[in-house]
Design a protein around this motif. Structure first.
Motif, PDB file in Angstrom:
ATOM      1  N   ALA A 247       0.864  -1.190   0.000  1.00 46.72           N
ATOM      2  CA  ALA A 247       0.000   0.000   0.000  1.00 46.72           C
ATOM      3  C   ALA A 247       0.892   1.229   0.000  1.00 46.72           C
ATOM      4  CB  ALA A 247      -0.902  -0.017   1.227  1.00 46.72           C
ATOM      5  N   ASP A 248       0.809   2.007  -1.068  1.00 46.65           N
ATOM      6  CA  ASP A 248       1.585   3.250  -1.139  1.00 46.65           C
ATOM      7  C   ASP A 248       0.740   4.361  -0.516  1.00 46.65           C
ATOM      8  OD1 ASP A 248       2.980   5.511  -1.668  1.00 46.65           O
ATOM      9  OD2 ASP A 248       3.189   5.183  -3.829  1.00 46.65           O
ATOM     10  N   GLU A 249       1.036   4.637   0.738  1.00 53.90           N
ATOM     11  CA  GLU A 249       0.278   5.656   1.490  1.00 53.90           C
ATOM     12  C   GLU A 249       1.096   6.947   1.608  1.00 53.90           C
ATOM     13  OE1 GLU A 249      -2.720   5.354   3.719  1.00 53.90           O
ATOM     14  OE2 GLU A 249      -3.212   3.232   3.414  1.00 53.90           O
ATOM     15  N   VAL A 250       2.030   7.146   0.678  1.00 60.18           N
ATOM     16  CA  VAL A 250       2.867   8.354   0.735  1.00 60.18           C
ATOM     17  C   VAL A 250       1.992   9.609   0.718  1.00 60.18           C
ATOM     18  CG1 VAL A 250       4.507   9.722  -0.649  1.00 60.18           C
ATOM     19  CG2 VAL A 250       4.968   7.314  -0.173  1.00 60.18           C
ATOM     20  N   LEU A 251       0.979   9.600  -0.150  1.00 58.81           N
ATOM     21  CA  LEU A 251       0.127  10.795  -0.254  1.00 58.81           C
ATOM     22  C   LEU A 251      -1.116  10.673   0.632  1.00 58.81           C
ATOM     23  CD1 LEU A 251      -0.665  12.703  -3.543  1.00 58.81           C
ATOM     24  CD2 LEU A 251      -2.442  12.283  -1.861  1.00 58.81           C
ATOM     25  N   CYS A 252      -1.777   9.519   0.579  1.00 61.00           N
ATOM     26  CA  CYS A 252      -3.092   9.422   1.246  1.00 61.00           C
ATOM     27  C   CYS A 252      -2.973   9.011   2.709  1.00 61.00           C
ATOM     28  CB  CYS A 252      -4.006   8.472   0.484  1.00 61.00           C
ATOM     29  SG  CYS A 252      -3.383   6.789   0.390  1.00 61.00           S
ATOM     30  N   GLY A 253      -1.765   8.639   3.163  1.00 61.83           N
ATOM     31  CA  GLY A 253      -1.600   8.221   4.554  1.00 61.83           C
ATOM     32  C   GLY A 253      -1.306   9.382   5.484  1.00 61.83           C
ATOM     33  N   SER A 254      -0.816   9.046   6.689  1.00 59.50           N
ATOM     34  CA  SER A 254      -0.471  10.037   7.724  1.00 59.50           C
ATOM     35  C   SER A 254      -1.663  10.912   8.100  1.00 59.50           C
ATOM     36  CB  SER A 254       0.719  10.915   7.283  1.00 59.50           C
ATOM     37  OG  SER A 254       1.811  10.125   6.904  1.00 59.50           O
ATOM     38  N   GLY A 255      -2.867  10.345   8.031  1.00 56.32           N
ATOM     39  CA  GLY A 255      -4.056  11.044   8.527  1.00 56.32           C
ATOM     40  C   GLY A 255      -4.870  11.771   7.486  1.00 56.32           C
ATOM     41  N   ARG A 256      -4.354  11.919   6.279  1.00 52.94           N
ATOM     42  CA  ARG A 256      -4.948  12.799   5.271  1.00 52.94           C
ATOM     43  C   ARG A 256      -6.422  12.498   4.939  1.00 52.94           C
ATOM     44  NH1 ARG A 256      -5.120  17.572   3.653  1.00 52.94           N
ATOM     45  NH2 ARG A 256      -2.910  17.821   4.137  1.00 52.94           N
ATOM     46  N   THR A 257      -6.816  11.211   4.986  1.00 55.22           N
ATOM     47  CA  THR A 257      -8.213  10.882   4.626  1.00 55.22           C
ATOM     48  C   THR A 257      -9.134  10.837   5.850  1.00 55.22           C
ATOM     49  OG1 THR A 257      -7.867   8.499   4.782  1.00 55.22           O
ATOM     50  CG2 THR A 257      -7.466   9.503   2.629  1.00 55.22           C
ATOM     51  N   GLY A 258      -8.604  11.240   7.005  1.00 55.72           N
ATOM     52  CA  GLY A 258      -9.430  11.221   8.218  1.00 55.72           C
ATOM     53  C   GLY A 258      -9.259   9.956   9.035  1.00 55.72           C
ATOM     54  N   ARG A 259      -8.391   9.077   8.589  1.00 55.55           N
ATOM     55  CA  ARG A 259      -7.898   7.928   9.360  1.00 55.55           C
ATOM     56  C   ARG A 259      -6.388   7.954   9.197  1.00 55.55           C
ATOM     57  NH1 ARG A 259     -11.840   3.622   9.767  1.00 55.55           N
ATOM     58  NH2 ARG A 259     -13.859   4.670   9.844  1.00 55.55           N
TER      59      ARG A 259
END
Ligand SMILES: Cc1ncc(COP(=O)(O)O)c(C=O)c1O
Length: 453
Positions: A247-259
């Protein structure tokens, strides 16, 4: 006047010693940042509605981050990760353990998202080699999709205009259609993940090492959110064929989507995950590859070393920034705030859907994409020569609004969208300002008939 004006390179070179990506533009000079705002040397204020490149999750000018970096620099700025452990990296890894999907307990720190993707793919490959399955080497990725600009990450990216020049240096990666809901039928193989199983069967499960995907689309599909059971199906397919799910969460991870991670709300965990961009609150380049014991075990029992190292891996100063950012996010419950303000952002963005040229408004949390089309009914994109996304971005800059453009997603060449990703500290008044400035920029863009403003 639009400050993003183009200049001839001959005119620009004598004035600057810096070689920016765009060689034909004059940029405003940023000198300060405060919360959601950037200020240039002329005193103009810009509402940073995309956190730079989805990076300034905590806003600009955060004193806690500055203090943490300065204190670590005074203690010890650098030790090499091949010779020393350091408390900042250790504590950051512990903080991430409590946030990351269960089992993904081990973090390898790097500096950029591209580095994390390269390292994640290499880790997948080394896992199979040291598990006695050296035939597993192929990578499957989504189209459109983006994983970075270094050569393996670029190979796994479906961005024809970035790849064309470097084609002879790139490795083959099997592309399958992304679950790009705006442009795919709901029951198509792309949307059901059947495309993944078909590709694995075609390539041969014994040859496929990993499937890499952004759990929620980044700039390539403009924050497209896959159907609710997409990732569960991906997990089942990967398990059935012994393919690692990255899972490439470079952009969508670290809280960005509200989780904390975008994958979390789909109820599945990957085998390997990448984080980057906003992980340090955007104040230093920090990324991470996160993996489970299952992935590391064959290597620990085999050669005993991950065959990958970089000078700034596990850097104390960089990890200290990440540690301060993650602690601030926890203490101020900023992921919850991101979900709350994200819901508000999406409610207010609905007002854009009826405007001319707006084909779709989508996203999750404080991550939104607005796709522009020439014809709303047929979803026909503007011809590339119209440079709609670029013109809009310039008009937005002129209106004091920073957005992130992307092009080519409709068919590899045509397609225009812009992304919004304000800091998690954004206020309702700033969201209203964002929407108002967006409308101004769109009206200006529609006045420009041909390409560059
Ligand atoms: C999903 C994703 N992965 C990887 C990268 C590469 O990150 P970096 O630009 O920090 O190398 C990006 C950058 O935009 C990204 O969006």
């Amino acid at each position: 006047m639009i400050p993003f004006r183009t200049v001839s390179p001959a005119h620009r070179y004598p004035e600057t010693g810096v070689f920016y990506r765009a060689l034909d533009r004059e940029f405003p000079m940023a000198v300060r940042g405060e919360g959601c705002w950037l200020i240039d040397d002329k005193g103009r204020r810009y509402l940073d509605a995309c956190g730079g490149a989805f990076v300034a999750n905590l806003g600009h000018g955060v004193p806690e981050l500055a203090d943490a970096v300065a204190a670590q620099m005074r203690r010890v700025a650098y030790v090499n990760g091949t010779a020393f452990a350091n408390p900042a990296a250790e504590e950051l890894a512990q903080e991430l353990r409590s946030l990351n999907p269960e089992g993904l307990d081990f973090a390898y720190f790097l500096s950029s998202g591209s580095e994390a993707v390269e390292a994640a793919l290499k880790l997948a490959r080394q896992h199979w080699v040291e598990s006695g399955r050296p035939g597993k080497h192929k990578i499957i990725a989504l189209e459109p999709g983006y994983h970075g600009n270094t050569l393996l990450a670029l190979s796994a990216s479906a961005r024809p205009h970035y790849k064309k020049t470097y084609g002879p240096w790139l490795v083959p990666v099997t592309m399958i259609p992304a679950p790009y809901s705006y442009r795919r039928a709901p029951d198509s193989p792309a949307m059901t993940a059947q495309a993944l199983e078909d590709a694995i069967l075609r390539e041969g499960a014994d040859a496929v090492a990993a499937f890499i995907a952004e759990p929620v689309g980044g700039s390539s599909t403009g924050a497209c959110v896959p159907p609710g059971d997409y990732h569960r199906r991906v997990r089942e397919i990967c398990d059935r064929h012994q393919v690692l799910f990255i899972a490439d969460e470079v952009l969508c991870g670290s809280g960005r989507t509200g989780r904390w991670t975008a994958l979390e709300r789909f109820g599945v965990a990957p085998d390997i995950m990448t984080l980057g961009k906003g992980l340090s609150g955007g104040c230093v380049p920090l990324s991470a590859v996160v993996a489970s014991r299952k992935i590391l075990d064959p290597i620990a029992k085999g050669s005993g070393a991950f065959k990958h190292a970089q000078t700034f891996s596990h850097s104390p100063v960089i990890c200290a920034a990440g540690l301060a950012a993650v602690r601030l996010i926890k203490a101020r419950k900023l992921v919850d705030r991101c979900a709350e303000m994200g819901a508000l952002l999406h409610r207010k963005l609905r007002a854009l859907a009826d405007l001319p040229a707006v084909g779709d408004v989508r996203g999750l949390g404080l991550l939104a994409g607005v796709e522009f089309v020439a014809d709303k009914a047929s979803k026909a994109p503007f011809p590339r020569a119209r440079r709609f996304a670029e013109t809009f971005t310039a008009a937005a800059l002129d209106a004091g609004l920073l957005v992130w453009p992307n092009v080519g997603q409709a068919d590899g060449e045509n397609g225009d969208l812009v992304m919004l990703a304000p800091p998690f500290i954004v206020t309702e008044a700033e969201i209203d300002e964002l929407v108002a400035r967006f409308k101004t920029a769109l009206a200006r863009t529609l006045e420009v008939r041909h390409g560059r403003p």
